[in-house]
Design an enzyme around this catalytic site. Structure first.
Site, PDB file in Angstrom:
ATOM      1  N   GLY A 112       0.812  -1.206   0.000  1.00  0.00           N
ATOM      2  CA  GLY A 112       0.000   0.000   0.000  1.00  0.00           C
ATOM      3  C   GLY A 112       0.848   1.259   0.000  1.00  0.00           C
ATOM      4  O   GLY A 112       1.941   1.289  -0.564  1.00  0.00           O
ATOM      5  N   LEU A 113       0.328   2.324   0.636  1.00  0.00           N
ATOM      6  CA  LEU A 113       0.998   3.626   0.720  1.00  0.00           C
ATOM      7  C   LEU A 113       1.295   4.191  -0.669  1.00  0.00           C
ATOM      8  O   LEU A 113       2.367   4.732  -0.928  1.00  0.00           O
ATOM      9  CB  LEU A 113       2.297   3.527   1.537  1.00  0.00           C
ATOM     10  CG  LEU A 113       2.141   3.131   3.006  1.00  0.00           C
ATOM     11  CD1 LEU A 113       3.506   2.999   3.672  1.00  0.00           C
ATOM     12  CD2 LEU A 113       1.282   4.133   3.749  1.00  0.00           C
ATOM     13  N   CYS A 114       0.323   4.040  -1.580  1.00  0.00           N
ATOM     14  CA  CYS A 114       0.501   4.570  -2.932  1.00  0.00           C
ATOM     15  C   CYS A 114      -0.762   5.319  -3.379  1.00  0.00           C
ATOM     16  O   CYS A 114      -1.192   5.200  -4.533  1.00  0.00           O
ATOM     17  CB  CYS A 114       0.859   3.458  -3.920  1.00  0.00           C
ATOM     18  SG  CYS A 114      -0.146   1.964  -3.810  1.00  0.00           S
ATOM     19  N   GLY A 115      -1.354   6.039  -2.448  1.00  0.00           N
ATOM     20  CA  GLY A 115      -2.511   6.856  -2.783  1.00  0.00           C
ATOM     21  C   GLY A 115      -3.711   6.013  -3.177  1.00  0.00           C
ATOM     22  O   GLY A 115      -3.998   4.978  -2.579  1.00  0.00           O
TER      23      GLY A 115
END
Length: 287
Positions: free
Chosen positions: A86-89
């Site tokens: 994750g952590l990709c908008g």
């Protein structure tokens, strides 16, 4: 004082978070350069292979290949490409929403829509909501053409066994660091597009026969298209993560500025209160 300690602790915490997001942005930037180079190298080959295939299919006089025959069974397979992390908008959320729109919007066209997921994020969300035929979770850790070809051959075998009648792939295509386009492409059956008039006028000599070339190129075409989709998704993921981490770093810097202002005001108020207490005590002694 207790309030000052809590604010100072929060400032330290936000600074640490900001350092992490900056580091993640730099890592994604380095990975993006390599991924972008791979995408740029793959696009011309995939495009040219498609042109050759289209020209062959249009000029073939014998019966079409089973991979080009449209069936009326009404069963579709949707290949959903997301990321493992994750952590990709909104990178993964946008693809998942598009997959659900596809299932809902085309449920009247197909009597059955099953999924094949590539990437852990899509599988974790979709497995309890829709029918996931199969999941490949180790594709992106060692992404290579043989890996994509293995998945493509599995899809082809299922199509030839008539487990499904149409195959689509849904992925994020890389356009720029700030932009990723949600792309839906039909993998099977292979439908040749119209060939340009100038190309139709050119005559080619094929060795071996056109049918033999088609039988060889059709599976290769599907492998290449799937591999290109995976490369596009990887580059788009790094671009989205780089943008998201840059935004997070800026937000952290703004929050540190606000917290520092609050801390200084609270500290000034505490000092003023202490001074007032000292002055009041001195005045009471004099009195």
């Amino acid at each position: 004082m207790a309030n000052l300690k809590a604010i100072k602790k929060r400032i330290v915490s936000v600074k640490n978070t900001g350092q992490i997001t900056k580091a993640m942005k730099m890592v994604s930037a380095a990975k993006l350069r390599r991924a972008q180079e791979n995408v740029v190298a793959a696009r011309p080959y995939a495009g040219k292979l498609g042109e050759v295939l289209e020209r062959l299919a249009k000029s073939q006089e014998s019966d079409p290949s089973p991979l080009m025959v449209k069936r009326d069974g009404g069963r579709a397979l949707l290949v959903v490409v997301t990321s493992d992390r994750g952590l990709c908008g909104g990178f993964n959320a946008n693809i998942i929403k598009a997959a659900e729109r596809f299932i809902k919007g085309r449920s009247g066209e197909f009597k059955e829509i099953t999924l094949l997921t590539l990437g852990r994020k899509g599988y974790e969300f979709l497995r309890n909501r829709h029918t996931v035929r199969k999941h490949h979770g180790d594709v992106f850790s060692t992404l290579s053409y043989p890996t994509a070809a293995l998945v493509a051959r599995e899809i082809i075998e299922g199509y030839l066994a008539e487990e499904y009648d149409e195959v689509f792939v849904l992925y994020n295509a890389f356009r720029s660091v700030m932009s990723q386009d949600i792309t839906l492409e039909q993998l099977l059956p292979v439908v040749p597009k119209a060939v340009e008039t100038e190309e139709q006028a050119v005559e080619y000599i094929y060795e071996p026969s056109k049918a033999a070339l088609l039988d060889e190129l059709l599976p290769k075409h599907i492998e290449v298209q799937l591999f290109k989709a995976l490369l596009e998704s990887v580059a788009a993921e790094h671009g989205a993560r780089m943008t998201a981490m840059d935004s997070a770093s800026k937000n952290a810097a703004e929050m540190i500025g606000k917290l520092t202002l609050i801390y200084n005001r609270a500290r000034q108020a505490a000092i003023t209160t202490e001074l007032m207490e000292i002055i009041s005590g001195a005045e009471s002694i004099k009195g």
